[in-house]
Scaffold this active site. Structure first.
Site, PDB file in Angstrom:
ATOM      1  N   ARG A 150       0.740  -1.302   0.118  1.00 13.02           N
ATOM      2  CA  ARG A 150      -0.400  -0.235   0.014  1.00 13.02           C
ATOM      3  C   ARG A 150       0.989   1.124  -0.105  1.00 13.02           C
ATOM      4  NH1 ARG A 150      -3.379   0.070   5.051  1.00 13.02           N
ATOM      5  NH2 ARG A 150      -1.653  -1.159   5.603  1.00 13.02           N
ATOM      6  N   ASN A 209      -6.278  -2.699   2.455  1.00 16.17           N
ATOM      7  CA  ASN A 209      -6.156  -3.816   2.741  1.00 16.17           C
ATOM      8  C   ASN A 209      -7.466  -3.801   1.990  1.00 16.17           C
ATOM      9  OD1 ASN A 209      -3.877  -4.253   2.291  1.00 16.17           O
ATOM     10  ND2 ASN A 209      -3.076  -3.889   4.637  1.00 16.17           N
TER      11      ASN A 209
END
Length: 139
Positions: A67, A85
């Site tokens: 990320r 996520n």
């Protein structure tokens, strides 16, 4: 009697290093990811239409700085949107900007050695007119 030891900025006591060590290694990984993305040689991008895409990366993409890499690269490419996520161990993002830059981001993420992208599901979305930044959503 409680004995406290300080090592690498972490405090050890009867309970052990605990979350301090995990925090230390996450900070170390994050620094590595940020530095790696900072040194990517970006190609010249021919102007291309602005699009918005929902991307779902599957494979080993959580707990490897995935990320953060998307976030840092999106900022460098002047893309907007978000990344998060998912509970199914995938990473989902909605990214808006020039199509060629989004394609570059996808190819870069698929090339990461510390992650293992098995598949990327790509869906076109409607453009969000007032979006100005990129965010990491932590849930």
């Amino acid at each position: 009697m409680s004995k406290t030891i300080k090592l690498l900025g972490l405090v050890y006591n009867k309970g052990g290093f605990g979350l301090g060590l995990i925090y230390y290694f996450k900070k170390l990984r994050d620094g590595y990811v940020i530095n790696q993305v900072k040194h990517i040689r970006l190609p010249y991008f021919e102007p291309s239409p602005t699009v918005r895409k929902r991307l779902i990366f599957s494979g080993r993409v959580q707990k490897v700085g995935f990320r953060l890499a998307i976030y840092e690269l999106a900022k460098r490419l002047n893309l907007t949107g978000w990344v998060r996520n998912r509970n199914d161990k995938n990473v989902e993002a909605e990214i808006q900007g020039e199509n060629e830059k989004i394609i570059f981001l996808i190819k870069y993420m698929k090339s990461l050695k510390r992650a293992s992208v098995h598949d990327v599901a790509i869906n076109k979305m409607l453009i969000v007119d007032d979006e100005t930044d990129f965010a990491v959503i932590k849930e």
